[in-house]
Design a protein around this motif. Structure first.
Motif, PDB file in Angstrom:
ATOM      1  N   THR A   1      46.480  39.875  30.318  1.00 21.63           N
ATOM      2  CA  THR A   1      45.711  38.360  30.286  1.00 21.63           C
ATOM      3  C   THR A   1      46.126  37.598  31.496  1.00 21.63           C
ATOM      4  N   GLU A   2      47.370  37.688  31.310  1.00 16.36           N
ATOM      5  CA  GLU A   2      48.730  36.458  32.302  1.00 16.36           C
ATOM      6  C   GLU A   2      48.325  37.535  33.127  1.00 16.36           C
ATOM      7  N   HIS A   3      48.296  38.704  33.746  1.00 18.38           N
ATOM      8  CA  HIS A   3      48.391  38.990  35.303  1.00 18.38           C
ATOM      9  C   HIS A   3      47.158  39.243  35.573  1.00 18.38           C
ATOM     10  N   GLU A   4      46.295  39.846  34.312  1.00 15.38           N
ATOM     11  CA  GLU A   4      44.877  39.381  35.469  1.00 15.38           C
ATOM     12  C   GLU A   4      44.479  38.708  35.337  1.00 15.38           C
ATOM     13  N   ARG A   5      44.915  37.488  35.639  1.00 14.68           N
ATOM     14  CA  ARG A   5      44.598  36.074  35.562  1.00 14.68           C
ATOM     15  C   ARG A   5      44.943  35.585  37.180  1.00 14.68           C
ATOM     16  N   PHE A   6      46.086  36.308  37.011  1.00 14.05           N
ATOM     17  CA  PHE A   6      47.008  35.885  38.640  1.00 14.05           C
ATOM     18  C   PHE A   6      46.124  36.414  39.782  1.00 14.05           C
ATOM     19  N   LEU A   7      45.850  38.002  38.859  1.00 15.32           N
ATOM     20  CA  LEU A   7      45.403  38.489  40.305  1.00 15.32           C
ATOM     21  C   LEU A   7      43.675  38.187  40.974  1.00 15.32           C
ATOM     22  N   THR A   8      42.749  37.383  39.893  1.00 16.40           N
ATOM     23  CA  THR A   8      41.588  36.514  39.940  1.00 16.40           C
ATOM     24  C   THR A   8      41.673  35.735  40.380  1.00 16.40           C
ATOM     25  N   GLU A   9      42.410  35.061  39.648  1.00 20.02           N
ATOM     26  CA  GLU A   9      42.767  33.469  39.418  1.00 20.02           C
ATOM     27  C   GLU A   9      43.526  33.546  41.258  1.00 20.02           C
ATOM     28  N   GLN A  10      44.618  33.723  41.452  1.00 18.33           N
ATOM     29  CA  GLN A  10      45.358  33.019  42.174  1.00 18.33           C
ATOM     30  C   GLN A  10      45.193  34.165  43.483  1.00 18.33           C
ATOM     31  N   GLU A  11      45.838  35.010  43.351  1.00 23.38           N
ATOM     32  CA  GLU A  11      45.879  36.243  43.981  1.00 23.38           C
ATOM     33  C   GLU A  11      44.841  36.381  45.237  1.00 23.38           C
ATOM     34  N   PHE A  12      43.051  36.856  44.760  1.00 27.30           N
ATOM     35  CA  PHE A  12      42.337  37.414  45.415  1.00 27.30           C
ATOM     36  C   PHE A  12      40.990  35.897  45.057  1.00 27.30           C
ATOM     37  N   LYS A  13      41.411  35.454  44.224  1.00 27.94           N
ATOM     38  CA  LYS A  13      40.457  34.178  44.079  1.00 27.94           C
ATOM     39  C   LYS A  13      39.221  34.959  44.160  1.00 27.94           C
ATOM     40  N   ARG A  14      38.807  35.756  43.290  1.00 26.50           N
ATOM     41  CA  ARG A  14      37.256  36.396  43.364  1.00 26.50           C
ATOM     42  C   ARG A  14      37.474  37.613  42.261  1.00 26.50           C
ATOM     43  N   PRO A  15      36.313  37.757  41.791  1.00 26.43           N
ATOM     44  CA  PRO A  15      36.559  38.879  40.420  1.00 26.43           C
ATOM     45  C   PRO A  15      37.400  39.892  41.467  1.00 26.43           C
ATOM     46  N   VAL A  16      38.139  41.048  40.348  1.00 28.91           N
ATOM     47  CA  VAL A  16      38.816  42.290  40.972  1.00 28.91           C
ATOM     48  C   VAL A  16      38.646  43.007  40.475  1.00 28.91           C
ATOM     49  N   ILE A  17      38.552  44.311  41.001  1.00 29.86           N
ATOM     50  CA  ILE A  17      38.479  45.105  40.385  1.00 29.86           C
ATOM     51  C   ILE A  17      39.647  46.542  39.996  1.00 29.86           C
ATOM     52  N   VAL A  18      40.185  46.821  39.253  1.00 28.58           N
ATOM     53  CA  VAL A  18      41.867  47.415  39.325  1.00 28.58           C
ATOM     54  C   VAL A  18      41.378  48.720  38.857  1.00 28.58           C
ATOM     55  N   THR A  19      41.588  49.658  39.474  1.00 27.41           N
ATOM     56  CA  THR A  19      41.633  51.572  39.570  1.00 27.41           C
ATOM     57  C   THR A  19      42.580  52.277  39.052  1.00 27.41           C
ATOM     58  N   GLY A  20      42.651  53.337  38.085  1.00 35.49           N
ATOM     59  CA  GLY A  20      43.643  53.919  38.616  1.00 35.49           C
ATOM     60  C   GLY A  20      44.561  53.886  37.630  1.00 35.49           C
ATOM     61  N   TYR A  21      44.942  53.275  36.494  1.00 33.26           N
ATOM     62  CA  TYR A  21      45.401  53.046  35.754  1.00 33.26           C
ATOM     63  C   TYR A  21      46.047  54.741  35.064  1.00 33.26           C
ATOM     64  N   PRO A  22      47.888  54.142  33.845  1.00 33.43           N
ATOM     65  CA  PRO A  22      48.653  54.988  33.462  1.00 33.43           C
ATOM     66  C   PRO A  22      47.749  56.132  32.716  1.00 33.43           C
ATOM     67  N   LYS A  23      47.378  57.629  32.319  1.00 34.16           N
ATOM     68  CA  LYS A  23      46.665  57.866  32.046  1.00 34.16           C
ATOM     69  C   LYS A  23      47.451  57.325  30.296  1.00 34.16           C
ATOM     70  N   GLU A  24      49.139  57.061  30.181  1.00 34.44           N
ATOM     71  CA  GLU A  24      49.948  56.819  29.048  1.00 34.44           C
ATOM     72  C   GLU A  24      49.104  55.804  27.602  1.00 34.44           C
ATOM     73  N   PHE A  25      48.180  55.330  29.027  1.00 33.55           N
ATOM     74  CA  PHE A  25      47.765  53.462  27.279  1.00 33.55           C
ATOM     75  C   PHE A  25      46.448  53.537  27.569  1.00 33.55           C
ATOM     76  N   THR A  26      45.779  54.937  27.973  1.00 28.75           N
ATOM     77  CA  THR A  26      44.242  54.997  28.565  1.00 28.75           C
ATOM     78  C   THR A  26      43.322  55.723  27.517  1.00 28.75           C
ATOM     79  N   ALA A  27      41.888  55.424  27.209  1.00 31.11           N
ATOM     80  CA  ALA A  27      41.438  56.771  25.796  1.00 31.11           C
ATOM     81  C   ALA A  27      41.682  58.487  26.866  1.00 31.11           C
ATOM     82  N   PHE A  28      41.333  59.086  25.803  1.00 37.27           N
ATOM     83  CA  PHE A  28      41.553  60.155  25.835  1.00 37.27           C
ATOM     84  C   PHE A  28      39.961  60.787  26.846  1.00 37.27           C
ATOM     85  N   TYR A  29      39.048  60.125  26.844  1.00 35.52           N
ATOM     86  CA  TYR A  29      38.027  60.164  27.422  1.00 35.52           C
ATOM     87  C   TYR A  29      37.633  60.333  29.130  1.00 35.52           C
TER      88      TYR A  29
END
Ligand code: 4AD
Ligand code: MG
Length: 467
Positions: free
Chosen positions: A340-368
């Motif tokens: 959450t601290e990383h997510e909040r840094f991106l949206t609150e400080q880096e971009f100052k608006r909502p951010v859509i992050v895509t392309g996560y590593p498959k290791e920690f994402t769901a099978f589908y």
């Protein structure tokens, strides 16, 4: 004479036209003040609006001494009277009572006597907190948001789908499920190998409360095109944060023929539309809730409605976080989930608006989630907003049978139990995508309420299932 709701009496357009008319109102007394001039003021709130109606009860009323002077805070009353212009500054009209009937009295033990209770205390009396300004406003905004969500999907050609609450499948593969069983815990039947024999349970198998309606929704999207669910979901994770509940409501659209870009565009348009609808539709309640928050809620929402959401890959997000020079509690490394601290840094400080992050590593994402060409990342997306972090999680789904089976096996799932799900890939499979919005996180975001436990009537979280 049928009762008039206070919201109708007080609305700017009708207040003047009610003057001189006889009306009946019903509600709960917020305060009683007795004047030396031989009359009393009652503030009556009926929950239809934030504002209460001022009632003037004269000593000439038959039950003035015997009942009206004893009306306690919290009592329920019916008042018949004439609407008059108010002499006070605070309200345009008030009700001059001709008859006050006490439907239910309340004595001095009523816990909401004084103003300014802490939210923590109010949580402990969740059965009464809806009678406060804050929780009345939250309840009305919550309701308006639910309708705005249904409206959005209806206007966009979606079918509203009811997926099961009790399920034998684990959508997120996280194992954080609540067991549903009618077996006697004192006398659990055992298999010859010694494990619990769920074949003797109600459903002849192990079942749980669902963590997501997605898998079932996918099967309907691959028949009806565009569907959405909106229902309770359950997570038995021991998360004691201001953003986690064990029981929460999730909105899950699922669309055939959508890729990840289309999915992200829908999520952005959907969020903006719903936020705009409640800002316009609930001005008093939203204004009141904003006034008790410690940051400018309206400006924040307005800014979000007007700004294009930033889109960025997980890989770029990690690089930005590493270059930021910020000291985070959790180290940033490619291959690790964003906290959450990383997510909040991106949206609150880096971009100052909502951010859509895509392309996560498959290791920690769901099978589908659909595997990318690099074989390392998947077509997942998280929508991050200020204060909350992740508000939406979604993905393009793996529509290729062999890849899906391989990923399920990697995830340790028993594919035999998911034959029904896999069949959609064997018969007429199609590219498709969807996402899940945590309804309470959206309400938290819109109202500025600090704790998710205060935007659902009866919150369930570790050690708490009262009421
Ligand atoms: O990211 P999640 O786990 O995604 C899914 O469940 C997918 N099956 C959704 C889909 O693609 N159809 O959860 C989706 C959202 C999160 O982004 C968050 O807003 C909310 O649900 N959420 C919670 N809200 C409150 N308390 C919790 N414990 C939550 N867990 C997730
Ligand atoms: Mg997620």
């Amino acid at each position: 004479m049928s009762a008039t709701r206070i919201v109708n009496l007080l609305s700017a357009s009708s207040a003047a036209s009610f003057v001189g008319q006889q009306v009946l109102i019903q509600g709960w007394v917020r305060t009683r003040r007795d004047s030396k001039g031989g009359f009393s003021f009652l503030e009556v709130n009926d929950g239809s609006a934030l504002a209460s109606l001022q009632v003037i009860a004269d000593q000439k009323l038959a039950n003035y001494e015997s009942e009206i002077l004893k009306i306690g805070v919290g009592a329920c009353v019916t008042v018949r009277g004439t609407v008059v212009e108010s002499k006070g500054q605070k309200q345009a009209i008030e009700l001059s009572a001709e008859e006050v009937t006490v439907l239910g009295s309340a004595d001095a033990t009523y816990p909401l006597q004084k103003k300014g209770h802490s939210l923590e205390f109010l949580r402990s009396i969740a059965h009464l907190r809806a009678r406060t300004n804050t929780f009345g406003a939250v309840a009305r905004v919550r309701s308006a948001m639910a309708f705005a969500i249904h409206d959005y999907f209806r206007k966009n050609g979606f079918v509203y789908l009811h997926t099961p609450i009790i399920t034998a499948s684990d959508c997120e593969g996280a194992g954080a499920m609540f067991r549903v069983s009618t077996l006697d815990p004192e006398k659990l039947p055992r298999t010859p190998q010694g494990s619990v024999d769920f074949s003797q349970d109600f459903f002849s198998r192990a079942t749980s409360l669902t963590v997501s309606g997605q898998l079932e929704a996918e099967t309907y999207a691959l028949a009806l095109g565009k569907v959405y669910t909106f229902g309770p979901t359950f997570r038995a994770e021991n998360s004691n944060t201001s953003r986690h509940l064990a029981e929460f409501w999730m909105v899950e659209p699922e669309m055939a023929f959508f890729d990840l870009d289309m999915n992200a565009a829908l999520a952005e348009d959907f969020l903006k539309t719903v936020l705009r609808t409640v800002l316009v539709g609930c001005p008093e309640d939203m204004g009141f809730l904003a006034s008790r928050a410690d940051y400018p809620v309206h400006e924040t929402l307005q800014h979000i409605i007007e700004s294009p959401f930033e889109r960025l890959s997980y890989t770029d997000a990690v690089a930005i976080l590493q270059k930021s020079g910020k000291k985070f509690d959790y180290p940033v490394a490619w291959g690790q989930p964003l906290q959450t601290e990383h997510e909040r840094f991106l949206t609150e400080q880096e971009f100052k608006r909502p951010v859509i992050v895509t392309g996560y590593p498959k290791e920690f994402t769901a099978f589908y989630m659909r595997l990318n060409e690099d074989g390392k990342t998947v077509r997942a997306m998280d929508v991050l907003v200020p204060r909350i972090g992740e508000i939406i999680g979604g993905s393009q789904r793996e529509e290729r049978y062999d890849r899906l089976v391989a990923r399920m096996q990697e995830a340790g799932l028993n594919t035999a139990e998911y034959e029904w799900y896999l069949a959609t890939r064997r018969y007429g499979s199609a590219p498709h995508a969807g996402f899940g919005l945590g309804f309470e996180r959206l309400i938290q975001f819109a109202t500025g309420m600090e704790n998710i436990r205060d935007v659902i009537p009866f919150p369930r979280y570790p050690q708490h299932a009262e009421f």
